[in-house]
Motif scaffolding. Structure first.
Motif, short mmCIF file in Angstrom:
data_model
loop_
_atom_site.label_atom_id
_atom_site.label_comp_id
_atom_site.label_asym_id
_atom_site.label_seq_id
_atom_site.Cartn_x
_atom_site.Cartn_y
_atom_site.Cartn_z
N PHE A 47 -8.93 -4.82 -5.27
CA PHE A 47 -7.85 -5.40 -4.48
C PHE A 47 -8.32 -5.56 -3.04
N ASP A 48 -7.66 -6.47 -2.32
CA ASP A 48 -7.98 -6.69 -0.91
C ASP A 48 -7.34 -5.63 -0.03
N LEU A 49 -6.27 -5.01 -0.53
CA LEU A 49 -5.52 -4.00 0.22
C LEU A 49 -4.81 -3.10 -0.77
N VAL A 50 -4.75 -1.80 -0.43
CA VAL A 50 -3.96 -0.85 -1.20
C VAL A 50 -2.90 -0.27 -0.28
N LEU A 51 -1.63 -0.33 -0.73
CA LEU A 51 -0.51 0.31 -0.04
C LEU A 51 -0.08 1.47 -0.92
N THR A 52 -0.04 2.68 -0.38
CA THR A 52 0.33 3.82 -1.21
C THR A 52 1.30 4.76 -0.52
N ASP A 53 2.20 5.29 -1.32
CA ASP A 53 3.10 6.35 -0.88
C ASP A 53 2.28 7.63 -0.79
N TYR A 74 -14.48 0.27 -3.06
CA TYR A 74 -13.33 0.57 -2.20
C TYR A 74 -13.70 1.29 -0.91
N ARG A 75 -14.97 1.36 -0.60
CA ARG A 75 -15.37 2.06 0.63
C ARG A 75 -14.88 1.34 1.88
N GLN A 76 -14.77 0.00 1.81
CA GLN A 76 -14.35 -0.79 2.98
C GLN A 76 -12.97 -1.44 2.82
N VAL A 77 -12.34 -1.28 1.67
CA VAL A 77 -11.03 -1.89 1.44
C VAL A 77 -9.97 -1.15 2.26
N PRO A 78 -9.14 -1.87 3.01
CA PRO A 78 -8.08 -1.21 3.78
C PRO A 78 -7.07 -0.51 2.86
N ILE A 79 -6.70 0.70 3.24
CA ILE A 79 -5.70 1.47 2.51
C ILE A 79 -4.64 1.91 3.52
N LYS A 105 8.48 4.69 6.05
CA LYS A 105 9.63 4.14 5.33
C LYS A 105 10.90 4.72 5.93
N PRO A 106 12.00 3.99 5.89
CA PRO A 106 12.11 2.63 5.37
C PRO A 106 11.38 1.65 6.29
N PHE A 107 10.82 0.62 5.70
CA PHE A 107 10.02 -0.32 6.48
C PHE A 107 10.78 -1.60 6.73
N ASP A 108 10.43 -2.25 7.82
CA ASP A 108 10.96 -3.57 8.16
C ASP A 108 10.05 -4.58 7.45
N PRO A 109 10.60 -5.41 6.57
CA PRO A 109 9.77 -6.38 5.83
C PRO A 109 8.89 -7.25 6.74
N LEU A 110 9.42 -7.71 7.85
CA LEU A 110 8.63 -8.56 8.75
C LEU A 110 7.47 -7.77 9.36
N LYS A 111 7.71 -6.50 9.67
CA LYS A 111 6.66 -5.65 10.22
C LYS A 111 5.57 -5.41 9.17
N LEU A 112 5.99 -5.21 7.91
CA LEU A 112 5.01 -5.01 6.84
C LEU A 112 4.12 -6.24 6.72
N ILE A 113 4.72 -7.42 6.71
CA ILE A 113 3.94 -8.66 6.61
C ILE A 113 2.98 -8.77 7.81
N GLU A 114 3.47 -8.45 8.98
CA GLU A 114 2.64 -8.51 10.19
C GLU A 114 1.44 -7.58 10.08
N VAL A 115 1.67 -6.36 9.63
CA VAL A 115 0.56 -5.39 9.50
C VAL A 115 -0.42 -5.85 8.44
N VAL A 116 0.07 -6.31 7.30
CA VAL A 116 -0.81 -6.77 6.24
C VAL A 116 -1.65 -7.96 6.71
N ARG A 117 -1.02 -8.88 7.43
CA ARG A 117 -1.79 -10.03 7.95
C ARG A 117 -2.88 -9.58 8.92
N LYS A 118 -2.58 -8.59 9.75
CA LYS A 118 -3.60 -8.08 10.69
C LYS A 118 -4.76 -7.46 9.95
N VAL A 119 -4.46 -6.77 8.86
CA VAL A 119 -5.48 -6.03 8.14
C VAL A 119 -6.32 -6.90 7.21
N ILE A 120 -5.67 -7.83 6.48
CA ILE A 120 -6.43 -8.64 5.51
C ILE A 120 -6.28 -10.15 5.68
N GLY A 121 -5.46 -10.57 6.62
CA GLY A 121 -5.33 -12.00 6.85
C GLY A 121 -4.27 -12.67 6.01
#
Length: 121
Positions: A47-53, A74-79, A105-121
């Motif tokens: 995967f390009d990114l892993v989000l985990t609880d 997975y040594r360089q994959v953002p987690i 959590k709870p997360f703001d959906p727009l903030k999550l998208i923003e962070v994911v875009r910063k990390v993996i584009g």
């Protein structure tokens, strides 16, 4: 090319929220119910990114991060940790395990998208 995200959380509703949020932003999301399930998914494809609880049965988020970092793919994959835990001690343990970042959590959906875009584009 679509980026692939692995969302690992024992809460079905959180996984669904992450999936809807990131799918609407153009990402492909695969869900996993706990760390063991997440590790199985990660062994099947990269995967390009892993989000985990953090707090999950069978294998917690820190265990998953450590296990993923042992895999060459997975040594360089953002987690990113996506959890209710917010103490500096837990964040420090996350960094030591190899987590790239931490969202509470709870997360703001727009903030999550923003962070994911910063990390993996």
């Amino acid at each position: 090319m679509t980026k692939n995200v692995l969302a690992v959380d024992d809460s079905t509703s959180i996984r669904q929220m992450v999936c809807v949020t990131l799918t609407s932003a153009g990402y492909t999301v695969v869900e996993a119910a706990d760390g063991c399930d997440g590790l199985e998914q990660a062994n099947e494809r990269v995967f390009d990114l892993v989000l985990t609880d953090l707090n999950m049965p069978r294998m917690d988020g820190l265990g998953l991060v450590r296990a993923l970092r042992e895999l060459p793919a997975y040594r360089q994959v953002p987690i990113l940790m996506l959890t209710t835990e917010s103490s500096d001690e837990m964040k420090s343990q996350g960094r030591a395990a190899g987590a790239t970042g931490w969202m509470v959590k709870p997360f703001d959906p727009l903030k999550l998208i923003e962070v994911v875009r910063k990390v993996i584009g």
